[in-house]
Design a protein around this motif. Structure first.
Motif, PDB file in Angstrom:
ATOM      1  N   VAL A 178       0.837  -1.203   0.000  1.00 47.45           N
ATOM      2  CA  VAL A 178       0.000   0.000   0.000  1.00 47.45           C
ATOM      3  C   VAL A 178       0.870   1.251   0.000  1.00 47.45           C
ATOM      4  CG1 VAL A 178      -1.748   1.295   1.270  1.00 47.45           C
ATOM      5  CG2 VAL A 178      -1.904  -1.202   1.126  1.00 47.45           C
ATOM      6  N   CYS A 179       1.937   1.247   0.813  1.00 49.47           N
ATOM      7  CA  CYS A 179       2.824   2.409   0.884  1.00 49.47           C
ATOM      8  C   CYS A 179       3.499   2.674  -0.459  1.00 49.47           C
ATOM      9  CB  CYS A 179       3.884   2.198   1.954  1.00 49.47           C
ATOM     10  SG  CYS A 179       3.262   2.353   3.631  1.00 49.47           S
ATOM     11  N   GLY A 180       3.714   1.617  -1.228  1.00 52.09           N
ATOM     12  CA  GLY A 180       4.315   1.792  -2.536  1.00 52.09           C
ATOM     13  C   GLY A 180       3.496   2.687  -3.439  1.00 52.09           C
ATOM     14  N   CYS A 181       2.193   2.669  -3.274  1.00 50.30           N
ATOM     15  CA  CYS A 181       1.311   3.516  -4.073  1.00 50.30           C
ATOM     16  C   CYS A 181       1.213   4.929  -3.502  1.00 50.30           C
ATOM     17  CB  CYS A 181      -0.088   2.902  -4.147  1.00 50.30           C
ATOM     18  SG  CYS A 181      -0.088   1.254  -4.845  1.00 50.30           S
ATOM     19  N   TYR A 203      -4.609 -10.137   1.870  1.00 52.53           N
ATOM     20  CA  TYR A 203      -3.649  -9.723   0.842  1.00 52.53           C
ATOM     21  C   TYR A 203      -4.376  -9.193  -0.395  1.00 52.53           C
ATOM     22  CZ  TYR A 203       1.203  -9.627  -0.661  1.00 52.53           C
ATOM     23  OH  TYR A 203       2.463  -9.220  -1.005  1.00 52.53           O
ATOM     24  N   ILE A 204      -5.458  -9.873  -0.772  1.00 53.07           N
ATOM     25  CA  ILE A 204      -6.241  -9.403  -1.919  1.00 53.07           C
ATOM     26  C   ILE A 204      -6.813  -8.019  -1.641  1.00 53.07           C
ATOM     27  CG2 ILE A 204      -8.341  -9.808  -3.260  1.00 53.07           C
ATOM     28  CD1 ILE A 204      -7.800 -12.794  -3.034  1.00 53.07           C
ATOM     29  N   SER A 205      -7.299  -7.818  -0.419  1.00 49.34           N
ATOM     30  CA  SER A 205      -7.839  -6.506  -0.039  1.00 49.34           C
ATOM     31  C   SER A 205      -6.766  -5.427  -0.151  1.00 49.34           C
ATOM     32  CB  SER A 205      -8.385  -6.548   1.388  1.00 49.34           C
ATOM     33  OG  SER A 205      -9.415  -7.502   1.508  1.00 49.34           O
ATOM     34  N   GLY A 206      -5.555  -5.750   0.333  1.00 48.11           N
ATOM     35  CA  GLY A 206      -4.453  -4.803   0.218  1.00 48.11           C
ATOM     36  C   GLY A 206      -4.112  -4.508  -1.231  1.00 48.11           C
ATOM     37  N   ALA A 207      -4.166  -5.539  -2.079  1.00 49.07           N
ATOM     38  CA  ALA A 207      -3.870  -5.353  -3.501  1.00 49.07           C
ATOM     39  C   ALA A 207      -4.907  -4.450  -4.159  1.00 49.07           C
ATOM     40  CB  ALA A 207      -3.824  -6.710  -4.198  1.00 49.07           C
ATOM     41  N   VAL A 208      -6.192  -4.685  -3.833  1.00 50.04           N
ATOM     42  CA  VAL A 208      -7.261  -3.866  -4.401  1.00 50.04           C
ATOM     43  C   VAL A 208      -7.126  -2.416  -3.955  1.00 50.04           C
ATOM     44  CG1 VAL A 208      -9.751  -3.461  -4.429  1.00 50.04           C
ATOM     45  CG2 VAL A 208      -8.860  -5.788  -4.668  1.00 50.04           C
ATOM     46  N   VAL A 209      -6.864  -2.221  -2.654  1.00 50.54           N
ATOM     47  CA  VAL A 209      -6.682  -0.866  -2.139  1.00 50.54           C
ATOM     48  C   VAL A 209      -5.502  -0.180  -2.832  1.00 50.54           C
ATOM     49  CG1 VAL A 209      -6.011   0.484  -0.114  1.00 50.54           C
ATOM     50  CG2 VAL A 209      -7.735  -1.318   0.104  1.00 50.54           C
ATOM     51  N   SER A 210      -4.415  -0.919  -3.055  1.00 48.07           N
ATOM     52  CA  SER A 210      -3.236  -0.369  -3.716  1.00 48.07           C
ATOM     53  C   SER A 210      -3.560   0.093  -5.134  1.00 48.07           C
ATOM     54  CB  SER A 210      -2.113  -1.411  -3.755  1.00 48.07           C
ATOM     55  OG  SER A 210      -1.721  -1.765  -2.449  1.00 48.07           O
ATOM     56  N   ILE A 211      -4.252  -0.749  -5.879  1.00 48.35           N
ATOM     57  CA  ILE A 211      -4.573  -0.414  -7.270  1.00 48.35           C
ATOM     58  C   ILE A 211      -5.544   0.756  -7.334  1.00 48.35           C
ATOM     59  CG2 ILE A 211      -5.660  -1.267  -9.381  1.00 48.35           C
ATOM     60  CD1 ILE A 211      -4.555  -4.043  -8.661  1.00 48.35           C
ATOM     61  N   LEU A 212      -6.574   0.739  -6.471  1.00 46.51           N
ATOM     62  CA  LEU A 212      -7.545   1.837  -6.468  1.00 46.51           C
ATOM     63  C   LEU A 212      -6.887   3.150  -6.047  1.00 46.51           C
ATOM     64  CD1 LEU A 212     -10.730   0.132  -4.939  1.00 46.51           C
ATOM     65  CD2 LEU A 212     -10.282   0.732  -7.335  1.00 46.51           C
ATOM     66  N   THR A 213      -5.980   3.072  -5.067  1.00 46.01           N
ATOM     67  CA  THR A 213      -5.268   4.278  -4.630  1.00 46.01           C
ATOM     68  C   THR A 213      -4.416   4.837  -5.758  1.00 46.01           C
ATOM     69  OG1 THR A 213      -5.177   3.473  -2.341  1.00 46.01           O
ATOM     70  CG2 THR A 213      -3.623   5.197  -2.961  1.00 46.01           C
ATOM     71  N   ALA A 214      -3.706   3.953  -6.450  1.00 44.49           N
ATOM     72  CA  ALA A 214      -2.870   4.383  -7.573  1.00 44.49           C
ATOM     73  C   ALA A 214      -3.719   4.997  -8.678  1.00 44.49           C
ATOM     74  CB  ALA A 214      -2.069   3.205  -8.110  1.00 44.49           C
ATOM     75  N   TYR A 215      -4.860   4.358  -8.959  1.00 47.19           N
ATOM     76  CA  TYR A 215      -5.753   4.867 -10.011  1.00 47.19           C
ATOM     77  C   TYR A 215      -6.286   6.246  -9.655  1.00 47.19           C
ATOM     78  CZ  TYR A 215      -9.765   5.325 -13.099  1.00 47.19           C
ATOM     79  OH  TYR A 215     -10.682   5.791 -14.009  1.00 47.19           O
ATOM     80  N   ALA A 216      -6.760   6.395  -8.419  1.00 55.08           N
ATOM     81  CA  ALA A 216      -7.315   7.686  -7.992  1.00 55.08           C
ATOM     82  C   ALA A 216      -6.255   8.781  -8.018  1.00 55.08           C
ATOM     83  CB  ALA A 216      -7.914   7.557  -6.592  1.00 55.08           C
ATOM     84  N   ALA A 217      -5.047   8.442  -7.562  1.00 53.31           N
ATOM     85  CA  ALA A 217      -3.970   9.434  -7.538  1.00 53.31           C
ATOM     86  C   ALA A 217      -3.578   9.838  -8.954  1.00 53.31           C
ATOM     87  CB  ALA A 217      -2.761   8.879  -6.793  1.00 53.31           C
ATOM     88  N   GLU A 218      -3.449   8.860  -9.844  1.00 51.20           N
ATOM     89  CA  GLU A 218      -3.055   9.178 -11.218  1.00 51.20           C
ATOM     90  C   GLU A 218      -4.153   9.966 -11.937  1.00 51.20           C
ATOM     91  OE1 GLU A 218      -1.553   7.032 -15.357  1.00 51.20           O
ATOM     92  OE2 GLU A 218      -1.967   5.817 -13.570  1.00 51.20           O
ATOM     93  N   LYS A 219      -5.398   9.599 -11.699  1.00 49.05           N
ATOM     94  CA  LYS A 219      -6.499  10.328 -12.326  1.00 49.05           C
ATOM     95  C   LYS A 219      -6.507  11.780 -11.881  1.00 49.05           C
ATOM     96  CE  LYS A 219     -11.520  10.243 -12.980  1.00 49.05           C
ATOM     97  NZ  LYS A 219     -12.788   9.553 -12.647  1.00 49.05           N
TER      98      LYS A 219
END
Length: 378
Positions: A117-120, A163-179
Motif C-alpha cells: 500500500v505504501c508503494g502507491c 492480501y487481496i484486499s491490500g492489492a485492491v486498495v493499492s490499485i484503487l489508490t494508484a488509479y485515484a492518484a493518477e487520475k
C-alpha cells in the motif's frame, strides 16, 4: 488511462519534474524505517537475526539505494524504479519468512501488505505498473504460503483475503492518484492555452491578423534595450494604401476590410525569412519593423511588397476601369544607438509623405533622392 503520444510525453516529463524530489525523500525515509525494524528482528527472530540483518542491510538496502539514485537522476525508467522499491522490500521480507521459523512470522506477513500500500502512496507510480507489481507480489505471497507453515491450513484463506484486499486498495489508490494528477495536468494545460490565446489577442490586430501597437512597443523596447544591437542598423517602413478613403466610400467598409486583409497577407509574405514585424499602425497604414536591416535592404523589401500588392490586383474602379489598389512606402534606417524609435518613425513618415507627394505607388527615398523631404499628403 493515457493521453495522445505528444501530450503523454509532456505529462510524464512535467509529472516527474514536480514529484521526483518528494518521492526520493519519501522512500529514503521509508527505507530508514524498513531498516529500523531490525530492532524487532533482534527481539523476535532469535537465531535467525543474522539472516534478517543480511537481507535488510546487504540485500534490500543497497538495491533500494541504487533505485533511489535512478529516481533522483530522473531516469527514463522512473516509473519502474518507483515500483521496484516496495517490491524489493517485499521480496526481502518474504525471503526472511521462508528462511526462518517462529511464531512472529504472521506479523511480518502483514508488513508485506503495508509495503504494498505504501508503494502507491509514497511512490505514486502509474496504475499499470502498480497492477503488474501487485500481481507479482500476490503470486509470490501464494508461493510463500505454499512452502511455509506460517499459517495453519484453515487460516490461509483469511490471510489471502487480507492480501487481496491490500492489492485492491493499492490499485484503487494508484488509479485515484493518477487520475487526479492527470486532471490537474489537463487543467494546467487549458489555463496555459487560454493565457496564450489571450496574449495573442492582446498583441494582434483582429482584422488583419498583424501585430498591434502594443506588440510593436514591446518588440522595439526589447530591441533598443539589447546592448548587442546598439551599433547594428534597424529600419522602419511605413506603407499607406493609396486613395483608400475613396475605395471605402465607393464600395463600403466590408470591401475595405477585405482589401486590408489581402494587403496584410502580401506584407506578411514579403517578410518571410526576415526577423521583421508587421504592425497595423492605424487605419490603412501598416508599419514594418526590421531589425538588422540597412536602408538599401529595407528599400528592396518595400519594393518587393509594393509589387506584390499590385500583383494582388484588388480592383479600384473608382480610379479607372483597369485600376487596382496600390500603396506608397516610406523607409528610414539608422543604428539603435543613434536614434530613438519615435525619431525613426518620424523619418519614415516624412519619406512616406514624399512618396505620396511625388505620385504615389512608390518607395521613398528613391536612389539619389533625399530622405528628409517634407511634403503634405496629397
Amino acid at each position: 488511462m493515457a493521453f495522445p503520444a505528444e501530450a503523454e510525453v509532456l505529462f510524464r516529463r512535467q509529472n516527474v519534474e514536480q514529484q521526483y524530489k518528494l518521492v526520493f525523500i519519501g522512500w529514503l525515509i521509508g527505507l530508514f524505517l524498513y531498516d529500523l525494524f531490525i530492532i524487532s528482528d533482534y527481539v523476535l527472530t532469535g537465531a535467525y537475526f543474522q539472516t534478517y540483518v543480511v537481507i535488510r542491510l546487504l540485500f534490500v538496502t543497497p538495491i533500494c539505494l541504487v533505485l533511489l539514485w535512478g529516481i533522483w537522476r530522473k531516469s527514463p525508467y522512473y516509473d519502474l524504479l518507483v515500483s521496484l522499491i516496495p517490491a524489493t522490500m517485499v521480496v526481502g521480507l518474504s525471503t526472511g519468512l521462508v528462511l526462518s521459523e517462529g511464531d512472529y512470522r504472521p506479523h511480518y506477513v502483514f508488513g508485506n501488505i503495508l509495503l504494498m500500500v505504501c508503494g502507491c502512496v509514497v511512490g505514486r507510480p502509474r496504475t499499470q505498473f502498480v497492477a503488474v507489481i501487485v500481481a507479482l507480489q500476490f503470486i509470490g505471497y501464494l508461493a510463500v504460503l505454499q512452502v511455509t507453515d506460517i499459517f495453519p491450513a484453515d487460516s490461509k484463506p483469511v490471510s489471502i483475503l487480507f492480501y487481496i484486499s491490500g492489492a485492491v486498495v493499492s490499485i484503487l489508490t494508484a488509479y485515484a492518484a493518477e487520475k487526479s494528477v492527470r486532471q490537474s495536468f489537463l487543467l494546467d494545460q487549458r489555463i496555459k492555452y487560454l493565457n496564450a490565446a489571450l496574449n495573442i489577442q492582446a498583441l494582434t490586430d483582429p482584422l488583419t491578423g498583424l501585430a498591434n501597437r502594443r506588440s510593436f512597443e514591446q518588440a522595439t523596447g526589447r530591441h533598443w534595450a539589447n546592448k548587442t544591437a546598439a551599433r547594428k542598423p534597424v529600419a522602419i517602413i511605413l506603407l499607406d494604401v493609396d486613395r483608400f478613403k475613396i475605395f471605402n466610400d465607393s464600395y463600403g467598409h466590408s470591401a475595405g476590410d477585405l482589401c486590408l486583409k489581402r494587403i496584410a497577407g502580401r506584407v506578411v509574405a514579403g517578410l518571410a525569412g526576415t526577423d521583421g514585424l508587421a504592425v497595423r499602425f492605424g487605419g490603412e497604414e501598416i508599419l514594418l519593423f526590421l531589425p538588422n536591416t540597412d536602408l538599401t535592404s529595407a528599400r528592396c523589401i518595400a519594393e518587393a511588397i509594393r509589387c506584390a500588392i499590385l500583383d494582388e490586383a484588388v480592383p479600384h474602379p473608382a480610379l479607372g476601369p483597369d485600376a487596382v489598389v496600390s500603396a506608397s512606402f516610406g523607409v528610414a534606417s539608422a543604428t539603435v544607438e543613434s536614434c530613438e524609435v519615435a525619431e525613426l518613425i518620424i523619418a519614415a513618415d516624412a519619406a512616406l509623405y514624399a512618396a505620396k507627394a511625388n505620385g504615389r505607388n512608390q518607395v521613398w527615398p528613391q536612389p539619389g533622392a533625399s530622405a528628409s523631404v517634407e511634403a503634405k499628403r496629397a
